[in-house]
Design a protein around this motif. Sequence first.
Motif: not given
Length: 613
Positions: A569-574
């Motif tokens: 979910s790193i991409c989702l958060k950014h």
Amino acid sequence: MKEKLAKPKVDHQPDRPRVIVGMGTCGIAAGAKKVWEAISQEIRRQNLDVEVRQTGCLGMCHREVLVEVRIPGQPKVIYGNISPESVKRIVQEHLVEGRIVKDLVVGMEAEKGTLLEGMPLLEENPFWSKQLRLVTRNCGIIDPDSIDDYLKAGGYQSLRRVLAEYTPEEVIAEVKNSGLRGRGGGGFPTGIKWESTRNAVGDRKYVICNADEGDPGAFMDRSILEGDPHAVIEGMIIAAYAVGARDGYIYIRAEYPLAVHRLMRAIDQARERNFLGDNILGSGFNFHLYIKQGAGAFVCGEETALIASIEGNRGMPRPRPPFPATKGLWDRPTNINNVETYANIPVIFRIGASEFASIGTEQSKGTKVFAVTGKVKKTGLVEVPMGITLREIIFDICGGIKDDKKFKAVQIGGPSGGCLPEQHLDLPVDYDSLISAGAMMGSGGLVVLDENTCMVELARYFLQFTRNESCGKCTPCREGLKRLLEILNRIVNGKGEKGDLDRLITLGSVIINTSLCGLGQSAPNPVLSTIRYFRSEYEMHIEKKFCPAGVCKDLTTYRIIEEKCKACSICLKHCPAGAITGEKRTPHRIDPEKCARCGICLEKCPFEAIVRA
């Protein structure tokens, strides 16, 4: 020879401890004023007998703020990346306790036998080892606000010698024998230009210094004026004596307030010491120098447009001939050179024309100052002998490509220069070699590009700049650049058409061959050189509607490879557009309708699960 030329005779051994702060524009931007205040406060707090002084840009812009410490009888030490927080360590450990702060040292200037174990010698630093500082010999060494510092470094000795020993014709002959070519971009032989002005008929003659440096990423002239203004003034006085001028102008853009301030101070000091004014040094020669601040129009770098601006008119070029040497400022014979050209003149008369001519190549003598910027590890100002290769400048001196990415190209010669790919890295840097490769020396801007650069967008960017700066006087430049830009905009927006490359090449060639001045005659160069060396990249934009560098948003989409996605979910958060969805332990997805094509997801993903589609 390098030892003799590279080190000016300045007061390296003061009678009391001295701290010198780099106060060029690059240093000030990095926080030099706060460092200066912190040093001054700490010295006052401890009641130390230490002198605090300023200097200009040493060239190591990547290590600013630079602080130099000189203690009588000890090696000179230069510290880099100094902040107000690290000042106390330098004052306490070096000035009070006599211990060099090793982890902050950039280099030391001393005889090898006097060095401490493991301490770096400044001249052995890779950034310096291949440089030859002639024009920048005093920059970062002397206080630019002090004429006494300039005199201690041998300043105005060339002028004294010229006025005492040379006729004007002999001065011109010496400049011709040196092989010096104009450093403003055209590379015209300086001595021949002076001779033309000398021989021109006129009741009054002028000399002008073109300091209207407007290339994106260029700061050579600014750094010289900020670091050693008297060198330029001395060169102009010698030029005025040679051509028979009584008045001169320095045309400098108002966006260079620090350079303007230091020039004004230097001119006042030169007048006080009789290096300017009437009966200079008792020779009977009169010369008065003035500053004209420009409004920042790029076209005023062209000499006839510059002349029009000084005269109070709109800065627009006129047809040549007649050339300024015969009909220039107020229709009088006028000699125009740029900052770096004039700064070379005192050097020529200090070391002699033959020794100067021994540096460089057969057709390109002396050194060249480059402002190296872009995707390179060590940005800054470098001065190198003509004939050095691009590879040596980019990789040996400036440390190679930032983040160890792949080199793609180098833009040399400013917005009107050309982009040269890896196959030309071993090309010698001289006027003729660069032109044959589709580039130009220009004034000395050098922008390094890495694998993430889109060459089509880069060409569009530079063309946008020159299109905006066109004065509009001639039709080929006014209309032609507009049409070129329209085609490029269409290509990067995903609407390129078959035949666009032929249109760009044909139109670019017409603009070069028919424009009135140097702006239009060189503006298509970035387009033509990128097509020449990166044609496949244009074709991908036009035919496949795909930008391989991921820069052109309308030609770039992103997708997630399910097999690689860890659902972290790193991409989702950014994601700023909320285009990424997915649950824990479930591969995520990108909604192409919502995606802003910013590329943040690609940058942030630690598992290389996101790719350009």
